[in-house]
Design a protein around this motif. Structure first.
Motif, mmCIF file in Angstrom:
data_model
loop_
_atom_site.group_PDB
_atom_site.id
_atom_site.type_symbol
_atom_site.label_atom_id
_atom_site.label_comp_id
_atom_site.label_asym_id
_atom_site.label_seq_id
_atom_site.Cartn_x
_atom_site.Cartn_y
_atom_site.Cartn_z
ATOM 1 N N LEU A 1 14.206 -3.362 -5.799
ATOM 2 C CA LEU A 1 13.431 -4.347 -6.559
ATOM 3 C C LEU A 1 13.150 -5.775 -5.944
ATOM 4 C CD1 LEU A 1 13.632 -2.727 -9.971
ATOM 5 C CD2 LEU A 1 11.624 -2.376 -8.739
ATOM 6 N N GLY A 2 14.690 -5.840 -5.085
ATOM 7 C CA GLY A 2 14.760 -7.515 -4.459
ATOM 8 C C GLY A 2 13.897 -7.896 -3.617
ATOM 9 N N VAL A 3 13.923 -6.148 -2.555
ATOM 10 C CA VAL A 3 12.531 -6.251 -1.330
ATOM 11 C C VAL A 3 11.443 -6.319 -2.100
ATOM 12 C CG1 VAL A 3 12.199 -4.738 0.651
ATOM 13 C CG2 VAL A 3 14.303 -5.458 -0.086
ATOM 14 N N TYR A 4 10.568 -5.687 -3.185
ATOM 15 C CA TYR A 4 9.750 -6.196 -3.591
ATOM 16 C C TYR A 4 8.992 -7.167 -3.531
ATOM 17 C CZ TYR A 4 5.406 -4.641 -5.222
ATOM 18 O OH TYR A 4 4.230 -4.595 -5.751
ATOM 19 N N ASP A 5 10.054 -7.104 -4.950
ATOM 20 C CA ASP A 5 9.756 -8.819 -5.316
ATOM 21 C C ASP A 5 9.844 -10.015 -4.419
ATOM 22 O OD1 ASP A 5 9.065 -7.369 -7.419
ATOM 23 O OD2 ASP A 5 11.085 -8.125 -9.109
ATOM 24 N N GLY A 6 10.656 -9.979 -3.495
ATOM 25 C CA GLY A 6 10.653 -11.133 -2.265
ATOM 26 C C GLY A 6 9.048 -11.033 -1.601
ATOM 27 N N GLN A 7 8.262 -9.863 -1.315
ATOM 28 C CA GLN A 7 7.324 -9.896 -0.544
ATOM 29 C C GLN A 7 6.605 -10.648 -1.675
ATOM 30 O OE1 GLN A 7 8.252 -9.538 2.888
ATOM 31 N NE2 GLN A 7 10.187 -9.242 1.330
#
Length: 337
Positions: free
Chosen positions: A294-300
């Protein structure tokens, strides 16, 4: 009356459900030597703790010479301490000291930090040497630098190594937020802590912004603070930690990495974060793995603020994790859990 060398110093302590440790930290601050006869403004901020801890905090520090403030909702490390930093600016303080609630300050540390800052007007931030509260022979932090080419933080393991690091990479140094001592005049130029981070990387960010504006970040080698910060394994860290570290890494490195080192930056950071997610999954920590994804996604997509882990991982990130699984399996090591 204050002598010519006295300074106005705001000291900020942030409490979040750890009232006993906060009270011990506060009492160590009130026992500082203060040989410079500095005018101290001690501010304790409760950052949305639960009702029982908030009540204990009020009881434990009742009658002490400090200002107690409260955020009804957790505003994160940055949002919590920014209440104090705004106060430091508004009251024309010379310095602001952010002290973790799980830290104990040594009596001479404040005077030694002020001496360093007073003798180096280009120093925008300083940190004491931070030793482990549980074992003072162990160094918790004694300096670090940003390796922009590798997009990595390189921590020093000894004072001598830090001296060499400061000589070679003076503009790339950064300081951990556990006992961060800041020049208020520098804050007026670069701004407060970035609340978008909420927690983790906000100390990297403020140091990078100071350096970009010509200020230096230095270690005060004679000053010492003890910090209760055991070296935690994956199994000891909460899911929110992996989410914030993944998400905020994109924000920090995207913003600060110099142009010569930005080739394939996004892909490198995604691969690194999904490697962590795959290690977590391989070790059986499925919720932590999903939090990292989720952190990867929200970082994008640029999501900021507090964590929200009550969501499903988007299919595209899951697909990336599976795609990289075979490659990442080569990196798993015994003991990662």
């Amino acid at each position: 009356m204050f002598n010519l060398s006295s300074r106005r110093i705001l000291i900020s302590v942030l409490n979040w459900n750890c009232s006993e440790a906060t009270a011990a930290c506060v009492r160590s601050i009130l026992s500082l030597d203060n040989a410079g006869n500095h005018q101290l403004d001690l501010v304790v901020i409760d950052n949305g703790s639960n009702a029982p801890d908030w009540a204990r905090l009020r009881s434990n520090i009742a009658g002490l010479p400090l200002t107690l403030l409260r955020n009804e909702v957790n505003q994160g490390f940055a949002g919590g301490h920014n209440l104090s930093l705004k106060r430091a600016i508004d009251t024309s303080a010379d310095y602001a000291w952010l002290v973790n609630s799980d830290a104990i300050v040594k009596p001479a540390s404040l005077d030694q930090l002020v001496t360093l800052m007073d003798t180096d007007p280009e120093c925008g931030a300083a940190s004491p040497v931070i030793l482990a509260l549980e074992d003072e022979s162990l160094i918790d932090f004694c300096g670090a630098r940003h390796d922009w080419e590798a997009q990595a933080s390189v921590s020093s393991t000894s004072i001598e190594a830090t001296r060499q690091m400061e000589a070679l990479y003076r503009r790339d140094m950064w300081l951990m937020g556990a006992a961060l001592f800041l020049r208020v005049a520098a804050l007026r130029k670069v701004g407060l802590l970035d609340e978008a981070y909420f927690a983790y990387f906000e100390d990297n960010d403020i140091c990078a912004r100071l350096s970009a504006e010509g200020w230096y970040c230095r270690m005060a080698y004679d000053a010492v603070v003890l910090h209760s910060h055991p070296r935690l394994r994956m199994s000891d860290k909460g899911a929110y930690y992996f989410y914030l570290m993944a998400r905020n890494s994109f924000k920090f490195w995207y913003h600060h990495t110099p142009p010569p080192f930005r080739h394939m930056l996004r892909l490198k950071l995604i691969d690194r974060a999904i490697l962590v997610a795959n290690r977590l999954r391989n070790s059986g920590y499925y919720a932590k793995s999903d939090a990292c994804l989720l952190g990867v996604y929200d970082g994008q997509i640029g999501r900021t603020g507090a964590w929200d882990l009550q969501r499903k991982v988007p299919w595209i990130v899951k697909a990336l994790r599976r795609l990289l699984w075979r490659n990442h399996s080569l990196h798993f090591r015994p003991g990662d859990a």
